[in-house]
Design an enzyme around this catalytic site. Structure first.
Site, PDB file in Angstrom:
ATOM      1  N   ASN A   9       0.773  -1.334   0.058  1.00 20.31           N
ATOM      2  CA  ASN A   9       0.070   0.037  -0.010  1.00 20.31           C
ATOM      3  C   ASN A   9       1.118   1.425   0.084  1.00 20.31           C
ATOM      4  OD1 ASN A   9      -1.854   1.871   0.472  1.00 20.31           O
ATOM      5  ND2 ASN A   9      -2.409   1.433   2.516  1.00 20.31           N
ATOM      6  N   TRP A  10       0.903   2.070  -1.322  1.00 16.40           N
ATOM      7  CA  TRP A  10       1.932   3.033  -1.297  1.00 16.40           C
ATOM      8  C   TRP A  10       1.392   4.168  -0.552  1.00 16.40           C
ATOM      9  CZ3 TRP A  10       4.251   3.059  -6.887  1.00 16.40           C
ATOM     10  CH2 TRP A  10       4.893   1.804  -7.145  1.00 16.40           C
ATOM     11  N   LYS A  11       0.052   4.199  -0.424  1.00 14.23           N
ATOM     12  CA  LYS A  11      -0.584   5.308   0.376  1.00 14.23           C
ATOM     13  C   LYS A  11      -0.438   6.778  -0.561  1.00 14.23           C
ATOM     14  CE  LYS A  11      -0.087   3.379   4.764  1.00 14.23           C
ATOM     15  NZ  LYS A  11      -0.070   3.341   6.250  1.00 14.23           N
ATOM     16  N   HIS A  97      -9.275   1.038   5.076  1.00 12.45           N
ATOM     17  CA  HIS A  97      -8.059   1.302   5.725  1.00 12.45           C
ATOM     18  C   HIS A  97      -8.315   2.334   6.838  1.00 12.45           C
ATOM     19  CE1 HIS A  97      -4.109   2.598   6.614  1.00 12.45           C
ATOM     20  NE2 HIS A  97      -3.547   1.431   5.799  1.00 12.45           N
ATOM     21  N   GLU A  99      -6.923   4.758   7.749  1.00  9.21           N
ATOM     22  CA  GLU A  99      -6.672   6.272   7.431  1.00  9.21           C
ATOM     23  C   GLU A  99      -7.930   6.642   6.855  1.00  9.21           C
ATOM     24  OE1 GLU A  99      -2.851   5.461   5.379  1.00  9.21           O
ATOM     25  OE2 GLU A  99      -1.889   5.049   7.405  1.00  9.21           O
ATOM     26  N   GLU A 169      -4.707  -4.836  10.453  1.00  8.40           N
ATOM     27  CA  GLU A 169      -3.831  -3.640  10.834  1.00  8.40           C
ATOM     28  C   GLU A 169      -4.277  -2.881  12.160  1.00  8.40           C
ATOM     29  OE1 GLU A 169      -2.283  -2.496   6.678  1.00  8.40           O
ATOM     30  OE2 GLU A 169      -3.628  -1.025   7.381  1.00  8.40           O
ATOM     31  N   GLY A 175       2.911   2.578  10.831  1.00 10.84           N
ATOM     32  CA  GLY A 175       3.722   3.769  10.607  1.00 10.84           C
ATOM     33  C   GLY A 175       4.465   4.257  11.673  1.00 10.84           C
ATOM     34  N   SER A 215       3.763  -1.726  10.692  1.00 10.69           N
ATOM     35  CA  SER A 215       5.274  -1.915  10.462  1.00 10.69           C
ATOM     36  C   SER A 215       5.858  -3.320  10.183  1.00 10.69           C
ATOM     37  CB  SER A 215       5.681  -1.514  11.900  1.00 10.69           C
ATOM     38  OG  SER A 215       5.258   0.017  12.056  1.00 10.69           O
ATOM     39  N   GLY A 236       3.088  -1.051   4.230  1.00  7.09           N
ATOM     40  CA  GLY A 236       3.006   0.401   3.959  1.00  7.09           C
ATOM     41  C   GLY A 236       4.621   0.947   3.714  1.00  7.09           C
ATOM     42  N   GLY A 237       5.171   1.480   4.686  1.00 11.40           N
ATOM     43  CA  GLY A 237       6.591   2.118   4.242  1.00 11.40           C
ATOM     44  C   GLY A 237       7.396   1.085   3.551  1.00 11.40           C
TER      45      GLY A 237
HETATM   46  P1  13P Z   1       3.364   0.626   7.608  1.00 14.32           P
HETATM   47  O1  13P Z   1       3.808  -0.503   7.103  1.00 14.32           O
HETATM   48  O2  13P Z   1       3.931   1.955   7.056  1.00 14.32           O
HETATM   49  O3  13P Z   1       3.087   0.601   9.213  1.00 14.32           O
HETATM   50  O4  13P Z   1       1.724   0.898   7.130  1.00 14.32           O
HETATM   51  C1  13P Z   1       0.876  -0.285   7.263  1.00 14.32           C
HETATM   52  C2  13P Z   1      -0.349  -0.095   6.260  1.00 14.32           C
HETATM   53  O5  13P Z   1      -0.853   0.835   6.862  1.00 14.32           O
HETATM   54  C3  13P Z   1      -0.626  -0.832   5.220  1.00 14.32           C
HETATM   55  O6  13P Z   1      -1.816  -0.841   4.674  1.00 14.32           O
END
Ligand code: 13P
Length: 252
Positions: A9-11, A97, A99, A169, A175, A215, A236-237
């Site tokens: 997930n590149w956000k 998600h 967010e 999640e 994050g 994470s 994510g990251g």
């Molecule tokens: P991180 O891996 O950056 O913690 O993000 C996880 C995430 O929200 C994937 O959708």
């Protein structure tokens, strides 16, 4: 057998050219793996979906969107529908998600509609659930996740549900660099599979892929994926760095 899936997930990250380079680097790396043990899904920003779909054609990689509208078509300025995703050959869509729930006020009821719309258009939902730290500390984390899943998914028929991927999640792990321990994650994944057994039976529950997100990185993925109910990750990251994402894909 249930599928192992690693989804990135590149956000809201990367320029167009950076996105192209990252996808090409991931494809190059995958070429060097004899037999990837996981299905790979890349979820770039919506603007880059067309480019991404073009690049992954004739590779085993799938492309997913990060969000879509619950509505089919019409006067919804700025929105993208499931049928549009389908027409662009986008195979997955992340839904719910945390967010989106937090910053865009997405509710379980809207998510139930989005899930319906995705499935009606052959877009596979990656449905996210997870609790806040305060909810875990209050011992309410399982109830929260159960409610999210029941409200958004349990109106589905068994045939429909069989096309849903679940991503657990925990919000406190996203994050933050704080990962759920493999034991904490396994406990929740086992709990989720148990709820699915209760609603849809053992056969469907055993086929349901339940991904961990929060994470998850090149260092901890192996330990997480070794757990019996963790079928991969929503990353994510670490999905923004080709080498890290490839290491995660090789962590089964
Ligand atoms: P991180 O891996 O950056 O913690 O993000 C996880 C995430 O929200 C994937 O959708």
């Amino acid at each position: 057998m249930r599928k192992n899936i690693v989804a990135g997930n590149w956000k809201m990250n990367k320029s167009f050219s950076e996105a192209e380079t990252l996808i090409c680097d991931i494809l190059d790396g995958l070429d060097k793996i004899d037999e990837p043990l996981a299905d790979v899904v890349i979820c770039p920003p919506a603007l880059y979906l067309e480019m991404a779909v073009d690049l992954i054609r004739e590779t085993p990689v799938c492309i997913g969107a990060q969000n879509m509208s619950q509505f089919a078509s019409g006067a919804y300025t700025g929105e993208i529908s499931a049928s549009m995703l389908q027409s662009m050959e986008v195979q997955y869509c992340i839904l719910g998600h945390s967010e989106r729930r937090k910053y865009f006020n997405e509710t379980d009821a809207q998510l139930a509609q989005k899930v319906d719309s995705a499935l009606a258009n052959d877009v596979l939902p990656i449905f996210c659930c997870g609790e806040e730290l305060s909810e875990r500390e209050a011992g309410n984390h399982q109830n929260v996740v159960k409610g999210q899943i029941e409200n958004a998914l349990f109106h589905l028929t068994p045939d429909q549900f069989a096309n849903v991927v679940i991503a657990y999640e925990p919000i406190w792990a996203i994050g933050t660099g704080v990962t759920a321990s493999p034991e904490q994650a396994q406990e929740m994944h086992e709990f989720i599979r148990g709820i699915v057994v209760g609603k849809y039976g053992k056969a469907i529950a055993e086929e349901t892929s339940i991904l961990y997100g929060g994470s998850c990185n090149a260092k901890n993925a192996k330990e997480l994926f070794a757990k019996p109910d963790i079928d991969g990750g929503l990353i994510g990251g670490a999905a923004l760095v080709a080498e890290d994402f490839l290491t995660i894909i090789k962590s089964f």
